[in-house]
Design an enzyme around this catalytic site. Sequence first.
Site, PDB file in Angstrom:
ATOM      1  N   GLN A   9      39.579  41.955  33.477  1.00  0.00           N
ATOM      2  CA  GLN A   9      39.613  43.347  33.027  1.00  0.00           C
ATOM      3  C   GLN A   9      40.715  43.674  32.012  1.00  0.00           C
ATOM      4  O   GLN A   9      40.500  44.447  31.095  1.00  0.00           O
ATOM      5  CB  GLN A   9      39.782  44.238  34.266  1.00  0.00           C
ATOM      6  CG  GLN A   9      39.819  45.728  34.021  1.00  0.00           C
ATOM      7  CD  GLN A   9      39.912  46.496  35.328  1.00  0.00           C
ATOM      8  OE1 GLN A   9      38.936  46.652  36.045  1.00  0.00           O
ATOM      9  NE2 GLN A   9      41.095  46.973  35.666  1.00  0.00           N
ATOM     10  N   GLU A  10      41.913  43.105  32.219  1.00  0.00           N
ATOM     11  CA  GLU A  10      43.033  43.544  31.383  1.00  0.00           C
ATOM     12  C   GLU A  10      43.898  42.381  30.914  1.00  0.00           C
ATOM     13  O   GLU A  10      44.374  41.589  31.724  1.00  0.00           O
ATOM     14  CB  GLU A  10      43.914  44.532  32.165  1.00  0.00           C
ATOM     15  CG  GLU A  10      43.123  45.743  32.634  1.00  0.00           C
ATOM     16  CD  GLU A  10      43.921  46.659  33.558  1.00  0.00           C
ATOM     17  OE1 GLU A  10      45.161  46.630  33.518  1.00  0.00           O
ATOM     18  OE2 GLU A  10      43.265  47.402  34.315  1.00  0.00           O
ATOM     19  N   HIS A  23      48.524  53.863  35.432  1.00  0.00           N
ATOM     20  CA  HIS A  23      47.514  54.889  35.145  1.00  0.00           C
ATOM     21  C   HIS A  23      46.206  54.496  35.834  1.00  0.00           C
ATOM     22  O   HIS A  23      46.139  53.463  36.502  1.00  0.00           O
ATOM     23  CB  HIS A  23      47.299  54.977  33.630  1.00  0.00           C
ATOM     24  CG  HIS A  23      46.721  53.706  33.059  1.00  0.00           C
ATOM     25  ND1 HIS A  23      46.054  53.638  31.860  1.00  0.00           N
ATOM     26  CD2 HIS A  23      46.705  52.431  33.539  1.00  0.00           C
ATOM     27  CE1 HIS A  23      45.661  52.410  31.633  1.00  0.00           C
ATOM     28  NE2 HIS A  23      46.038  51.654  32.623  1.00  0.00           N
ATOM     29  N   ARG A  24      45.154  55.282  35.639  1.00  0.00           N
ATOM     30  CA  ARG A  24      43.802  54.888  36.012  1.00  0.00           C
ATOM     31  C   ARG A  24      42.972  54.767  34.740  1.00  0.00           C
ATOM     32  O   ARG A  24      43.352  55.273  33.693  1.00  0.00           O
ATOM     33  CB  ARG A  24      43.135  55.933  36.949  1.00  0.00           C
ATOM     34  CG  ARG A  24      43.820  56.150  38.274  1.00  0.00           C
ATOM     35  CD  ARG A  24      44.113  54.901  39.070  1.00  0.00           C
ATOM     36  NE  ARG A  24      42.998  54.021  39.370  1.00  0.00           N
ATOM     37  CZ  ARG A  24      42.502  53.816  40.588  1.00  0.00           C
ATOM     38  NH1 ARG A  24      43.032  54.450  41.627  1.00  0.00           N
ATOM     39  NH2 ARG A  24      41.518  52.954  40.791  1.00  0.00           N
ATOM     40  N   SER A  25      41.817  54.129  34.848  1.00  0.00           N
ATOM     41  CA  SER A  25      41.003  53.972  33.638  1.00  0.00           C
ATOM     42  C   SER A  25      40.426  55.311  33.173  1.00  0.00           C
ATOM     43  O   SER A  25      40.179  55.506  31.991  1.00  0.00           O
ATOM     44  CB  SER A  25      39.903  52.949  33.871  1.00  0.00           C
ATOM     45  OG  SER A  25      39.195  53.236  35.048  1.00  0.00           O
ATOM     46  N   ASP A  52      45.492  41.566  34.391  1.00  0.00           N
ATOM     47  CA  ASP A  52      44.884  42.148  35.588  1.00  0.00           C
ATOM     48  C   ASP A  52      43.400  41.809  35.556  1.00  0.00           C
ATOM     49  O   ASP A  52      42.601  42.550  34.992  1.00  0.00           O
ATOM     50  CB  ASP A  52      45.080  43.671  35.646  1.00  0.00           C
ATOM     51  CG  ASP A  52      44.341  44.267  36.844  1.00  0.00           C
ATOM     52  OD1 ASP A  52      43.901  43.484  37.723  1.00  0.00           O
ATOM     53  OD2 ASP A  52      44.186  45.511  36.908  1.00  0.00           O
ATOM     54  N   HIS A  78      35.640  48.097  32.568  1.00  0.00           N
ATOM     55  CA  HIS A  78      36.195  48.988  31.534  1.00  0.00           C
ATOM     56  C   HIS A  78      35.568  48.744  30.166  1.00  0.00           C
ATOM     57  O   HIS A  78      35.775  49.518  29.236  1.00  0.00           O
ATOM     58  CB  HIS A  78      37.719  48.829  31.442  1.00  0.00           C
ATOM     59  CG  HIS A  78      38.417  49.253  32.693  1.00  0.00           C
ATOM     60  ND1 HIS A  78      39.735  48.982  32.937  1.00  0.00           N
ATOM     61  CD2 HIS A  78      37.973  49.934  33.779  1.00  0.00           C
ATOM     62  CE1 HIS A  78      40.079  49.473  34.119  1.00  0.00           C
ATOM     63  NE2 HIS A  78      39.025  50.037  34.648  1.00  0.00           N
ATOM     64  N   LYS A 128      49.748  53.513  42.331  1.00  0.00           N
ATOM     65  CA  LYS A 128      48.862  54.514  41.741  1.00  0.00           C
ATOM     66  C   LYS A 128      48.843  55.715  42.673  1.00  0.00           C
ATOM     67  O   LYS A 128      48.419  55.604  43.829  1.00  0.00           O
ATOM     68  CB  LYS A 128      47.445  53.960  41.639  1.00  0.00           C
ATOM     69  CG  LYS A 128      47.245  52.879  40.583  1.00  0.00           C
ATOM     70  CD  LYS A 128      45.883  52.236  40.786  1.00  0.00           C
ATOM     71  CE  LYS A 128      45.453  51.384  39.617  1.00  0.00           C
ATOM     72  NZ  LYS A 128      44.281  50.537  39.965  1.00  0.00           N
ATOM     73  N   ASP A 141      47.063  45.227  43.669  1.00  0.00           N
ATOM     74  CA  ASP A 141      46.526  46.575  43.407  1.00  0.00           C
ATOM     75  C   ASP A 141      45.489  46.909  44.480  1.00  0.00           C
ATOM     76  O   ASP A 141      45.800  47.559  45.476  1.00  0.00           O
ATOM     77  CB  ASP A 141      45.945  46.593  41.979  1.00  0.00           C
ATOM     78  CG  ASP A 141      45.191  47.858  41.630  1.00  0.00           C
ATOM     79  OD1 ASP A 141      45.257  48.825  42.400  1.00  0.00           O
ATOM     80  OD2 ASP A 141      44.514  47.895  40.572  1.00  0.00           O
ATOM     81  N   GLU A 179      48.194  40.541  38.091  1.00  0.00           N
ATOM     82  CA  GLU A 179      47.797  41.571  39.060  1.00  0.00           C
ATOM     83  C   GLU A 179      46.381  41.262  39.546  1.00  0.00           C
ATOM     84  O   GLU A 179      45.533  40.860  38.739  1.00  0.00           O
ATOM     85  CB  GLU A 179      47.844  42.932  38.349  1.00  0.00           C
ATOM     86  CG  GLU A 179      47.353  44.099  39.196  1.00  0.00           C
ATOM     87  CD  GLU A 179      47.127  45.349  38.341  1.00  0.00           C
ATOM     88  OE1 GLU A 179      47.817  45.514  37.314  1.00  0.00           O
ATOM     89  OE2 GLU A 179      46.259  46.151  38.700  1.00  0.00           O
TER      90      GLU A 179
HETATM   91  C1  2PG Z   1      43.405  48.821  37.560  1.00  0.00           C
HETATM   92  C2  2PG Z   1      43.084  50.177  36.989  1.00  0.00           C
HETATM   93  C3  2PG Z   1      43.986  50.669  35.909  1.00  0.00           C
HETATM   94  P1  2PG Z   1      40.920  51.504  37.462  1.00  0.00           P
HETATM   95  O1  2PG Z   1      42.507  48.111  37.999  1.00  0.00           O
HETATM   96  O2  2PG Z   1      44.566  48.450  37.655  1.00  0.00           O
HETATM   97  O3  2PG Z   1      44.108  49.796  34.840  1.00  0.00           O
HETATM   98  O4  2PG Z   1      41.733  50.354  36.700  1.00  0.00           O
HETATM   99  O5  2PG Z   1      41.649  52.778  37.248  1.00  0.00           O
HETATM  100  O6  2PG Z   1      39.552  51.500  36.871  1.00  0.00           O
HETATM  101  O7  2PG Z   1      40.900  51.115  38.917  1.00  0.00           O
HETATM  102 MG    MG Z   2      44.304  46.658  38.814  1.00  0.00          MG
END
Ligand code: 2PG
Ligand code: MG
Length: 430
Positions: free
Chosen positions: A165-166, A367-369, A244, A156, A339, A314, A287
């Site tokens: 990532q998060e 959400h999605r990225s 995450d 991201h 998701k 996830d 996550e």
């Molecule tokens: C994740 C998502 C959302 P992406 O990994 O949880 O934050 O990322 O939509 O790119 O899969």
């Molecule tokens: Mg994730």
Amino acid sequence: MKTNIQSVHAREILDSRGNPTIEVDVILFDGSKGRAAVPSGASTGIHEAVELRDNQSSRYGGKGVATAVKNVNIDIAAAIRDLDALDQTQVDRTLLELDGTANKGKLGANAILGVSLAVARAAADACHMPLYRYLGGATACRLPVPMFNILNGGVHANWQGTDLQEFMIAPVGAPNFAEALRWGTEIYHYLKKVLKEGGYSVGVGDEGGFAPALKRNVDALDLIVKAIEGAGYRPGEDVVLALDPASSGFYEDGLYHLRTENRKVSAAEMVAMYADWVAKYPISLLEDGLAEDDWDGWKLLNRELGNKIELVGDDIFVTNVERIARGIKENVANAVLIKLNQIGTLTETVAAVRMAYAADWGAMVSHRSGETVDSFIADFTVALDTGHLKTGAPCRGERVEKYNQLLRIEESLGESAIFAGRRNVLPRVS
Ligand code: 2PG
Ligand code: MG
């Protein structure tokens, strides 16, 4: 019947990354309307339902969705015309049967989901109900803890920032959703100040969080704790942290490759690193700490941390009841990330949430990225009472639209609104 489907129309629109995606309009015989747009991931799990792209390099570098649009406008429209929009199960079953594949590869999960969600919206419109009420019934009244992803890394941030990532903050101590939004936003702005002072870039990643190039992943935690305190809140009391790492993205040949730190580590070393962080920082949720098929690693992770924090799957579960069932049986986690576009229909997504609840697991909607301004997941979260939702930083129109919709829902519920708060972020922790 008045609530039967009269027409279904899809078009190609753009998402927040400037990539094409699908938007669907459904009209019922009584004139009720529903519109839905489909998000798109970047760190997608390999077990997700198929996002159908044209792969025709002369259009949008192959990312066009003209085929999926055509699938909606011709085959799907013919199959669901005249079905009752109030019978979501029948509509979704018809879509699944028409596709006929295990991974929705024929019509595309993006085509199918756009229709599934637009039908639900049209049905809510026909019932003169807000979406959260139509989906959740008379007692749906709990607002989720917003999980703000204020520091972005991994894919991201184009692998220019942290490997993980998060980095999220959750204002669990807030009295209501509106205050949680304010707290999170103030901390987000304070983080910008902290980063500027440290000489870091304050450009944002795909989900609106800052994407500084840090030397070590753990530095992000220190910067965020500083921002929480600087903004006048108490880490661990008012606001907790969540991560995450999206670790499938840096899992290669059985090892986790932390590029910024120039080291490759085993699952056991990753678990030890997380355990160390959980001991030192107010982390409540992790996550995708390990990769999508590293089941043994997940078992170890759950043994070490499953009684301390929420462990959300996830990429490993992809909102798919077959994979979630395996996860429950093998005791690898204690929560599922939800998701809609990982599985492709509203009915199957609800089944995934229910399976988690039946096992006394948590469910966190996401959400999605790649997003649009569609705020379906805000209503969905209240309807399914999942207690927490992650939809990015309080920044970028497609992210704040979900948070703003939750403000509207809280306002319309008035005195009946409840805020999930601390208990729902830590379902298994006293
Ligand atoms: C994740 C998502 C959302 P992406 O990994 O949880 O934050 O990322 O939509 O790119 O899969
Ligand atoms: Mg994730």
